[in-house]
Design a protein around this motif. Structure first.
Motif, PDB file in Angstrom:
ATOM      1  N   GLN A  13      99.268-101.349-144.672  1.00 34.05           N
ATOM      2  CA  GLN A  13      99.134-100.860-143.297  1.00 34.05           C
ATOM      3  C   GLN A  13      98.139 -99.705-143.253  1.00 34.05           C
ATOM      4  O   GLN A  13      97.322 -99.617-142.334  1.00 34.05           O
ATOM      5  CB  GLN A  13     100.485-100.391-142.745  1.00 34.05           C
ATOM      6  CG  GLN A  13     101.438-101.493-142.397  1.00 34.05           C
ATOM      7  CD  GLN A  13     102.819-100.953-142.000  1.00 34.05           C
ATOM      8  OE1 GLN A  13     103.169 -99.801-142.255  1.00 34.05           O
ATOM      9  NE2 GLN A  13     103.615-101.811-141.384  1.00 34.05           N
ATOM     10  N   THR A  16      94.656-101.049-143.380  1.00 36.51           N
ATOM     11  CA  THR A  16      94.295-101.613-142.078  1.00 36.51           C
ATOM     12  C   THR A  16      93.901-100.508-141.103  1.00 36.51           C
ATOM     13  O   THR A  16      92.910-100.634-140.375  1.00 36.51           O
ATOM     14  CB  THR A  16      95.457-102.455-141.504  1.00 36.51           C
ATOM     15  OG1 THR A  16      95.724-103.522-142.409  1.00 36.51           O
ATOM     16  CG2 THR A  16      95.128-103.004-140.134  1.00 36.51           C
ATOM     17  N   ILE A  17      94.653 -99.420-141.109  1.00 36.81           N
ATOM     18  CA  ILE A  17      94.326 -98.279-140.240  1.00 36.81           C
ATOM     19  C   ILE A  17      92.950 -97.727-140.602  1.00 36.81           C
ATOM     20  O   ILE A  17      92.134 -97.443-139.718  1.00 36.81           O
ATOM     21  CB  ILE A  17      95.411 -97.185-140.326  1.00 36.81           C
ATOM     22  CG1 ILE A  17      96.699 -97.686-139.663  1.00 36.81           C
ATOM     23  CG2 ILE A  17      94.935 -95.880-139.695  1.00 36.81           C
ATOM     24  CD1 ILE A  17      97.929 -96.839-139.933  1.00 36.81           C
ATOM     25  N   ASP A  19      90.479 -99.365-142.074  1.00 37.49           N
ATOM     26  CA  ASP A  19      89.482-100.372-141.711  1.00 37.49           C
ATOM     27  C   ASP A  19      89.166-100.345-140.213  1.00 37.49           C
ATOM     28  O   ASP A  19      88.008-100.513-139.828  1.00 37.49           O
ATOM     29  CB  ASP A  19      89.965-101.784-142.086  1.00 37.49           C
ATOM     30  CG  ASP A  19      90.013-102.015-143.587  1.00 37.49           C
ATOM     31  OD1 ASP A  19      89.397-101.237-144.349  1.00 37.49           O
ATOM     32  OD2 ASP A  19      90.685-102.984-144.001  1.00 37.49           O
ATOM     33  N   GLU A  20      90.183-100.134-139.406  1.00 39.97           N
ATOM     34  CA  GLU A  20      90.007-100.173-137.954  1.00 39.97           C
ATOM     35  C   GLU A  20      89.562 -98.839-137.369  1.00 39.97           C
ATOM     36  O   GLU A  20      89.065 -98.800-136.239  1.00 39.97           O
ATOM     37  CB  GLU A  20      91.315-100.619-137.284  1.00 39.97           C
ATOM     38  CG  GLU A  20      91.671-102.059-137.607  1.00 39.97           C
ATOM     39  CD  GLU A  20      93.038-102.475-137.096  1.00 39.97           C
ATOM     40  OE1 GLU A  20      93.786-101.620-136.565  1.00 39.97           O
ATOM     41  OE2 GLU A  20      93.368-103.667-137.255  1.00 39.97           O
ATOM     42  N   ASN A  21      89.757 -97.756-138.109  1.00 36.02           N
ATOM     43  CA  ASN A  21      89.461 -96.421-137.584  1.00 36.02           C
ATOM     44  C   ASN A  21      88.563 -95.618-138.524  1.00 36.02           C
ATOM     45  O   ASN A  21      88.666 -94.401-138.576  1.00 36.02           O
ATOM     46  CB  ASN A  21      90.768 -95.659-137.351  1.00 36.02           C
ATOM     47  CG  ASN A  21      91.672 -96.362-136.370  1.00 36.02           C
ATOM     48  OD1 ASN A  21      91.451 -96.325-135.176  1.00 36.02           O
ATOM     49  ND2 ASN A  21      92.673 -97.042-136.881  1.00 36.02           N
ATOM     50  N   GLN A  24      86.905 -92.376-137.446  1.00 38.67           N
ATOM     51  CA  GLN A  24      87.735 -91.230-137.053  1.00 38.67           C
ATOM     52  C   GLN A  24      87.947 -90.298-138.243  1.00 38.67           C
ATOM     53  O   GLN A  24      87.843 -90.713-139.386  1.00 38.67           O
ATOM     54  CB  GLN A  24      89.111 -91.709-136.580  1.00 38.67           C
ATOM     55  CG  GLN A  24      89.072 -92.724-135.477  1.00 38.67           C
ATOM     56  CD  GLN A  24      88.534 -92.174-134.184  1.00 38.67           C
ATOM     57  OE1 GLN A  24      88.934 -91.110-133.752  1.00 38.67           O
ATOM     58  NE2 GLN A  24      87.608 -92.893-133.578  1.00 38.67           N
ATOM     59  N   LYS A  65      79.119-100.038-143.358  1.00 42.48           N
ATOM     60  CA  LYS A  65      78.932-100.178-141.908  1.00 42.48           C
ATOM     61  C   LYS A  65      77.558 -99.638-141.510  1.00 42.48           C
ATOM     62  O   LYS A  65      76.852-100.247-140.698  1.00 42.48           O
ATOM     63  CB  LYS A  65      80.049 -99.438-141.155  1.00 42.48           C
ATOM     64  CG  LYS A  65      79.972 -99.570-139.657  1.00 42.48           C
ATOM     65  CD  LYS A  65      80.177-101.000-139.200  1.00 42.48           C
ATOM     66  CE  LYS A  65      80.218-101.076-137.679  1.00 42.48           C
ATOM     67  NZ  LYS A  65      80.267-102.445-137.195  1.00 42.48           N
TER      68      LYS A  65
END
Length: 114
Positions: A13, A16-17, A19-21, A24, A65
């Protein structure tokens, strides 16, 4: 420190956080609280599961990225820096050069030509 199935779920989890953020500012204490695992287990377990410390993983994710953006957009280096979560262009440029052997603008020039 052995990882339980639940620990592995929490660590996945956390990944995933990240990867998605990735853009931030994410601290390990905050990430640990967010997924419900202690910091030490998160740090050790993340490295065990993914082969790198959290900080290294996040840095690599951001630089990958940036490479995609350099290749597929005409965004300014400054804009890419902020877009991937860094606040200082010089810091981003030095990390990029260390990782890929070229500055972002040199890399873009070489790879856009192909």
């Amino acid at each position: 420190m052995p990882l339980s199935k639940q620990d592995i779920t929490y660590i996945r989890q956390a990944k995933t956080i990240l990867d998605e953020n990735f853009d931030q500012h994410i601290t390990i204490p905050h990430l640990a609280r967010q997924v419900g695992i202690n910091e030490a287990k998160l740090k050790e377990g993340f490295k065990e599961l993914y082969g790198n410390p959290i900080h290294t993983y996040l840095q690599h994710l951001r630089l990958e990225k940036a490479r995609q953006l350099l290749l597929t957009t005409s965004m300014a280096i400054t804009d890419i820096t902020y877009h991937i979560g860094y606040s200082h262009v010089t810091h981003f440029t030095s990390l990029f050069k260390k990782e890929f052997g070229l500055t972002p603008s040199e890399w873009r020039k070489e790879n856009k030509a192909e």
